[in-house]
Design a protein around this motif. Structure first.
Motif: not given
Length: 130
Positions: A26-41
């Motif tokens: 969960t941590r790995a995927v959400l962190t990576t997803f967070g890195e790819r999308i905008t801050e607002d998203e």
């Protein structure tokens, strides 16, 4: 959705032997997803997640430009899965399926549709038939 339910669902869908493995995925995927999308998203998604895991989306350096293969590599590294393998895809599919259940298919697809089409995110950020 509560934290224990979210992690339990990731554990079930990822076929993890322990909650610790599900937490790591969960941590790995959400962190990576967070890195790819905008801050607002990221903040929008995070507001709909349990407080224990929302920070994985919001504390990332957002809107980085990388393709689906690098997404897999980052998940593999962050999840300590070793080399890029089916493990990082399994983790991504498990977490994405629970994320979609939490935020809704339409909202999730709105974000994914904004990612570059040529980078093959479609296969990675989908939920396989259960």
């Amino acid at each position: 959705m509560k934290h224990d339910t979210f992690i339990g669902n990731v554990q079930d869908r990822g076929d993890y032997a322990s909650r610790g493995e599900a937490v790591s995925a969960t941590r790995a995927v959400l962190t990576t997803f967070g890195e790819r999308i905008t801050e607002d998203e990221a903040e929008n998604f995070a507001s709909q997640l349990p407080p224990e895991i929302d920070r994985h989306l919001t504390e990332a350096t957002h809107a980085q430009q990388f393709d689906a293969e690098e997404f897999r590599e980052r998940v593999a590294d962050a999840g300590e899965f070793g080399a890029v393998s089916d493990d990082s895809e399994n983790a991504t599919h498990a977490v994405v399926s629970v994320l979609v259940e939490t935020v809704g298919t339409e909202e999730f697809q709105n974000v994914v549709s904004q990612l570059p089409k040529g980078e093959k995110y479609g296969d990675l950020l989908t939920t396989p038939a259960q």
